[in-house]
Design a protein around this motif. Structure first.
Motif, PDB file in Angstrom:
ATOM      1  N   LEU A   8     -24.730  -9.454 -25.445  1.00 58.25           N
ATOM      2  CA  LEU A   8     -23.425 -10.378 -25.296  1.00 58.25           C
ATOM      3  C   LEU A   8     -23.706 -11.673 -25.938  1.00 58.25           C
ATOM      4  O   LEU A   8     -22.678 -11.971 -26.817  1.00 58.25           O
ATOM      5  CB  LEU A   8     -23.421 -10.810 -23.757  1.00 58.25           C
ATOM      6  CG  LEU A   8     -22.049 -11.178 -23.156  1.00 58.25           C
ATOM      7  CD1 LEU A   8     -21.224 -10.161 -23.787  1.00 58.25           C
ATOM      8  CD2 LEU A   8     -22.239 -11.267 -21.537  1.00 58.25           C
TER       9      LEU A   8
ATOM     10  N   ALA B  42     -17.926  -6.968 -26.450  1.00 58.84           N
ATOM     11  CA  ALA B  42     -17.912  -8.106 -26.937  1.00 58.84           C
ATOM     12  C   ALA B  42     -18.130  -8.071 -28.725  1.00 58.84           C
ATOM     13  O   ALA B  42     -17.821  -8.749 -29.399  1.00 58.84           O
ATOM     14  CB  ALA B  42     -19.126  -8.990 -26.500  1.00 58.84           C
TER      15      ALA B  42
ATOM     16  N   VAL C 116     -12.282 -12.239 -26.042  1.00 58.71           N
ATOM     17  CA  VAL C 116     -13.599 -12.083 -25.739  1.00 58.71           C
ATOM     18  C   VAL C 116     -14.384 -13.433 -25.487  1.00 58.71           C
ATOM     19  O   VAL C 116     -14.988 -13.562 -24.346  1.00 58.71           O
ATOM     20  CB  VAL C 116     -13.959 -11.503 -26.740  1.00 58.71           C
ATOM     21  CG1 VAL C 116     -15.664 -11.419 -26.743  1.00 58.71           C
ATOM     22  CG2 VAL C 116     -13.647  -9.751 -26.599  1.00 58.71           C
ATOM     23  N   GLN C 117     -14.220 -14.247 -26.357  1.00 58.57           N
ATOM     24  CA  GLN C 117     -15.054 -15.409 -26.561  1.00 58.57           C
ATOM     25  C   GLN C 117     -14.873 -16.278 -25.187  1.00 58.57           C
ATOM     26  O   GLN C 117     -15.718 -16.716 -24.450  1.00 58.57           O
ATOM     27  CB  GLN C 117     -14.557 -16.302 -27.558  1.00 58.57           C
ATOM     28  CG  GLN C 117     -15.506 -17.294 -27.888  1.00 58.57           C
ATOM     29  CD  GLN C 117     -16.785 -16.783 -28.843  1.00 58.57           C
ATOM     30  OE1 GLN C 117     -16.839 -15.672 -29.225  1.00 58.57           O
ATOM     31  NE2 GLN C 117     -17.956 -17.450 -28.540  1.00 58.57           N
TER      32      GLN C 117
ATOM     33  N   PHE D 258     -16.121 -14.261 -21.643  1.00 54.33           N
ATOM     34  CA  PHE D 258     -17.481 -13.852 -21.652  1.00 54.33           C
ATOM     35  C   PHE D 258     -18.180 -15.220 -21.422  1.00 54.33           C
ATOM     36  O   PHE D 258     -19.401 -15.558 -20.957  1.00 54.33           O
ATOM     37  CB  PHE D 258     -18.052 -13.165 -22.748  1.00 54.33           C
ATOM     38  CG  PHE D 258     -17.700 -11.786 -22.540  1.00 54.33           C
ATOM     39  CD1 PHE D 258     -17.678 -11.016 -21.221  1.00 54.33           C
ATOM     40  CD2 PHE D 258     -17.407 -10.860 -23.547  1.00 54.33           C
ATOM     41  CE1 PHE D 258     -17.424  -9.878 -21.009  1.00 54.33           C
ATOM     42  CE2 PHE D 258     -17.145  -9.468 -23.304  1.00 54.33           C
ATOM     43  CZ  PHE D 258     -17.050  -9.013 -21.995  1.00 54.33           C
TER      44      PHE D 258
ATOM     45  N   ALA E 101     -23.176 -10.945 -29.772  1.00 52.04           N
ATOM     46  CA  ALA E 101     -21.686 -10.705 -29.944  1.00 52.04           C
ATOM     47  C   ALA E 101     -21.162 -12.018 -30.048  1.00 52.04           C
ATOM     48  O   ALA E 101     -20.236 -12.125 -30.859  1.00 52.04           O
ATOM     49  CB  ALA E 101     -21.273  -9.740 -28.985  1.00 52.04           C
ATOM     50  N   LEU E 102     -21.253 -12.728 -29.231  1.00 47.46           N
ATOM     51  CA  LEU E 102     -20.649 -14.168 -29.019  1.00 47.46           C
ATOM     52  C   LEU E 102     -20.919 -15.006 -30.093  1.00 47.46           C
ATOM     53  O   LEU E 102     -20.165 -15.992 -30.441  1.00 47.46           O
ATOM     54  CB  LEU E 102     -20.988 -14.805 -27.505  1.00 47.46           C
ATOM     55  CG  LEU E 102     -20.254 -13.979 -26.454  1.00 47.46           C
ATOM     56  CD1 LEU E 102     -20.667 -14.500 -25.071  1.00 47.46           C
ATOM     57  CD2 LEU E 102     -18.777 -13.848 -26.582  1.00 47.46           C
TER      58      LEU E 102
END
Lengths: 349, 290, 292
Positions: free
Chosen positions: B275, A230, A250-251, A254, B278-279
């Protein structure tokens, strides 16, 4: 992951760097990788996530033509600027491609370097083999420049040192310098930071991303670590049991996973969310050994939503140009990421 | 999460409540390296430089640090498998420094280890039943078959696992076997060295839940060593951050995670990719910033 | 605990639980076959040989191979085939004595040297190196000079000279095993050094022992041949492949077959034991299987 174009494998769009079609890997009749299809475009950073036995590393090795003895690849792997299929290409042809058009960074940096050769010479050698530098002197100078680019203090001295004189993280930077030496169109990274400490990992990841961005190289990044993917990639493909089960930006993947495996994986890796008894969300069972996944949907023996229908193989359901999933009982679109409360708060640290 | 005083007294004075499960006082460990030159002796390695902490009974204590920080040396010393060069270690109030192997029997009964690599921590040539029963055999306890069946059930394996060999199990299952072996002599303290680092993500949560359940049910004291702050944060009440042979910061896990005092702790926390981070747009360059 | 148990009921049903069959490798098959033939010949020689291998009969000197004398006869008119059959006994005896002596002393020595404190292990190994520097054949000749030439004496000497090879290899293996976490776990569980040596170290260095034993066996067979050739090995009239070779020497130009039959027998036996050792190691090493 793009749907297979009607025109067949040879017709790659001009922007495509890597086109993998119908890739399979077998050993003695056992299928370890099956029907893997994806495309990587120039400058794109794509992650390939999977656990042990998922076939992620075999996929990378097939692309590099480096499968261990006894394993056979089938299907097609085309690389822009190379006029032949990489699957089934002989060693002489592959060695002209490797280190020039595609380069690879491995998990274990010590084994990727020749312990008896100074690192400067090892880098210069890659430049000379592919004739990207005219002579020894300019190759040497370029090697020092590359060592400086990967942030080694005193690159002149570093070029004179042997691999064992570096720490693990520094060695991985040397490996990265070798991989980037000929400005490859595609950089393949197989768990490049798994063996490294957290602070060193941050450093190496930063250098990897900068390295490919500066060269507009595409990257295929293989790891088991969702957070790393990510952080580093724009697009992600999720592999389980030798097949791609889901892919997308990715967005999207996830935050709104569709495949039940992706959903479970995100839930199980989130250590900040627990139920009222203080327990983490889990996926039942364990990952089967490679080649021993159930027929039909590979995840059905661990999936809470599985029905009898899952014994047949789910089709790929495209949800966008590069996204889709293969699941009969997908998580509803737009639902929060996991069975547990949203994983967004993972960043509260 | 219990309220913890910021500085725990190293050893309780006489009659000041329950004895600490583990108390470590100013422990140092120096290794001599073999000579590499005829003229000079190689400089010694200071693996531990004055480490002190105390773990009360029933606490879940985390030790965080990167490779080479001395945590492995510390674990061996806690388990009575290595001797400190200086300082003292007490288990349940009894000093173990300088004891002979025969006198360490009480440590062998009370403290057990769980290792990182579920493959190399199980003898490939022994059946699982014999592996789990090994501490019982070593301590000459009876009724081993029954106890092994009970232990395998406790860690979520079927009783017939006892007749098989380690390589017939997956990584997560092997780690369960390792935990069953550690629980065999009914220890009060479990020292776990990176017990989930080598496991698949989808299995890691299962094993963490299992450890938490067992620690609760058997009211164990847990020493949990990891390089991964987020795992320690989930498992432990208190944490000590180690760097270059020293403890640079200790405190409740929440406190250390939310408000790290030492610059090394801050760098460590910043470098961990998550995660969520990162998001919300944290890039690799940001992780490397501090 | 109940929660943990139910959650993973599925886990133990995983396919990793199935026992994989290990394939029989080519070297195991071929090696096993050759060794079986050698053993079969030795057993057969107890009940039957076409002729008395020690019977001297000048009337049939240097016969070519025929229906009567399958491999022909030597310069004393003795049947070569019968001698080869009988000689296999000597070969096996030689191998087992030499390897037995070397392994019985070398393996425990290696394990002790690997488990002892560092300085003590080093000391043992330096002594070992001294012995290693001493040529095996020279030792055997010295033994023969002191105790008289004989198969047993020669092979005990070869066995003694092979001890350091075993000890050094087994010490290396022991050091590796002692570093593993399962040994640390056993120590933390209160196992004493003897139990660790027997239960953990010995089984895990056994593949090294097998390989070294097969190599040692081959060396012993060759050494016996060499000693017999020099006249320090098996005394006549006991048939021995090595002595047959020696006796054939003067007739090499007129009857080369006299050298060929025992020579081929020695080469095949050596090859067979080496292949068997390799095959056994592969078959009994669970770590090798994991890589498949």
């Amino acid at each position: 992951m793009t749907p297979v174009p009607e025109t067949g494998p040879a017709a790659a769009a001009p922007d495509d760097v890597l086109a993998v079609r119908n890739l399979g890997v077998t050993v003695g009749g056992r299928k370890l990788v099956e029907d893997v299809d994806f495309t990587i475009r120039a400058g794109e950073r794509v992650g390939l996530i999977g656990e042990s036995g998922s076939g992620k590393s075999l996929t990378a090795l097939s692309v590099m033509g480096l499968l261990p003895e006894g394993l056979r690849a089938s299907g097609s792997v085309r690389l822009a600027g190379v006029d032949h299929d990489l699957v089934g290409a002989d060693e002489a042809r592959m060695s002209r491609v490797r280190g020039k058009e595609i380069a690879m960074v491995f998990q274990e940096p010590m084994t990727a370097l020749n312990p008896t050769m100074r690192v400067g010479r090892q880098i210069a050698e890659v430049l000379l083999i592919h004739r990207t530098r005219p002579d020894r002197a300019s190759a040497r100078a370029a090697a020092v420049e590359l060592l400086a680019q990967v942030g080694l203090p005193d690159p002149e001295a570093a070029a004179h040192a042997y691999p064992h004189q570096f720490s693990g993280g520094q060695r991985q930077r040397v490996v990265l310098a070798i991989a980037l030496a000929n400005d490859p169109a595609l950089l393949v990274c197989d768990e490049p930071t798994t063996a490294l400490d957290v602070t060193v990992q941050a450093r190496v990841l930063d250098l990897v991303v900068r390295g490919v961005q500066e060269r507009r190289s595409a990257m295929l990044f293989i790891t088991h670590d969702l957070a790393v993917v990510a952080t580093v990639c724009e697009r992600v493909m999720v592999m389980y049991g030798g097949r791609l089960v889901e892919s997308g930006p990715v967005q999207e993947v996830f935050t709104r996973p569709r495949h039940r495996y992706t959903q479970g994986l995100i839930g199980a890796s989130d250590l900040t969310v627990v139920d009222d008894r203080g327990r983490l969300a889990t996926i039942p069972g364990s990952v089967p050994a490679a080649g021993r996944f159930p027929a039909g949907c590979v995840f059905r023996n661990r999936c809470e939503h599985a029905t009898d229908g899952c014994a047949t193989r789910p089709d790929w359901v495209p949800t966008g140009p590069d996204s889709g999933y293969a699941c009969f009982h997908p998580a509803p679109d737009g639902a929060p990421g996991t069975g547990t409360p949203t994983n967004q708060e993972a960043g509260r640290g | 999460m219990a309220e913890q005083p910021t500085s725990t007294p190293l050893a309780p004075g006489p009659g000041t409540g329950p004895v600490d499960a583990i108390s470590v006082r100013d422990v140092t460990r120096v290794y001599r390296r073999p000579r590499t030159s005829l003229r000079h002796a190689s400089p010694p390695v200071h693996a531990l430089r004055g480490v002190s902490f105390a773990i009360p009974q029933g606490q879940r204590f985390g030790i965080v640090g990167e490779s080479g920080c001395g945590k492995s040396t510390l674990l061996r010393i806690l388990a009575g498998l290595d001797r400190p060069t200086g300082g003292s270690v007490a288990i349940d109030g009894r000093d173990i420094t300088g004891l002979r192997e025969r006198q360490l029997k009480f440590v062998r009964e009370r403290l057990q280890l769980v290792f990182q690599d579920p493959m190399s921590s199980l003898d490939p040539r022994m059946r699982v039943g014999d592996i789990v029963a090994e501490p019982l055999a070593a301590q000459r306890q009876g009724n081993r078959r029954e106890r092994v069946a009970e232990l395998l059930e406790a860690v979520g394996l079927r009783a017939d696992a006892a007749d098989r060999y380690p390589h017939q199990f997956s990584g997560g299952q092997r780690q369960r076997i390792s935990i069953a072996r550690a629980l065999a002599p009914r220890p009060k303290i479990i020292v776990a060295d990176e017990p989930v680092s080598a496991l698949d993500v989808s299995v890691r949560a299962q094993v963490l839940n299992l450890i938490a359940d067992l620690v609760d049910e058997l009211s164990l004291t847990l020493v949990f060593v990891s390089h991964d702050l987020s795992v320690v944060r989930h498992v432990c009440d208190r944490v000590a951050v180690m760097h270059a042979g020293q403890i640079v910061e200790t405190g409740s896990t929440e406190q250390v995670y939310e408000d790290p005092q030492h610059s090394y702790t801050r760098r460590l926390i910043a470098a961990v990719p998550t995660l969520g981070k990162a998001l919300s747009g944290v890039s690799a360059a940001d992780l490397n910033r501090e | 605990m109940s929660a943990a148990a139910t959650e993973t009921a599925v886990a133990s049903a995983g396919p990793a639980g199935r026992r994989r069959r290990r394939p029989v490798t080519g070297s195991l098959l071929v090696g096993g076959l050759i060794v079986a033939i050698v053993i079969g010949m030795a057993l057969l020689s107890f009940v039957w040989t076409p002729h008395d291998p020690t019977l001297v009969n000048p009337a049939v000197r240097l016969q070519e191979p025929s229906a009567e004398y399958w491999f022909g006869t030597d310069k004393f008119g003795r049947d070569v085939f019968s001698q080869v059959l009988m000689g296999s006994r000597t070969t096996l005896f030689v191998g087992f004595v030499a390897v037995g002596v070397a392994a019985l002393v070398g393996v425990p020595l290696g394990i002790v040297a690997g488990m002892a404190p560092r300085w003590c292990g080093e000391l043992l190994m330096r002594g070992n190196d001294l012995l290693l520097a001493f040529p095996a054949l020279l030792l055997a000749i010295m033994f023969a000079a002191v105790y008289g030439a004989g198969t047993l004496v020669a092979m005990v000497a070869i066995g003694i000279a092979s001890i350091p090879h075993f000890a050094r290899l087994i010490r290396g293996g022991t050091l590796q095993v002692m570093e593993t976490e399962y040994v640390i776990a056993a120590r933390a569980a209160g196992r004493g050094p003897f139990a660790i040596a027997v239960r953990h170290v010995l089984p895990n260095v056994s593949s090294l022992v097998i390989v070294q034993a097969s190599v040692g066996f081959a060396i012993a067979v060759l050494a016996e041949a060499a000693l017999s050739f020099l006249g320090f090995g098996t005394p006549p009239p006991t048939p021995s492949w090595g002595r047959m070779l020696q006796e054939s020497q003067e007739l090499l130009s007129i009857a080369p077959r006299l050298a060929v039959f025992p020579g081929v027998a020695i080469a095949l036996a050596v090859l067979g034991f080496n292949l068997l050792g390799d095959g056994l190691r592969d078959r009994f090493d669970p770590k090798l299987e994991d890589r498949r």
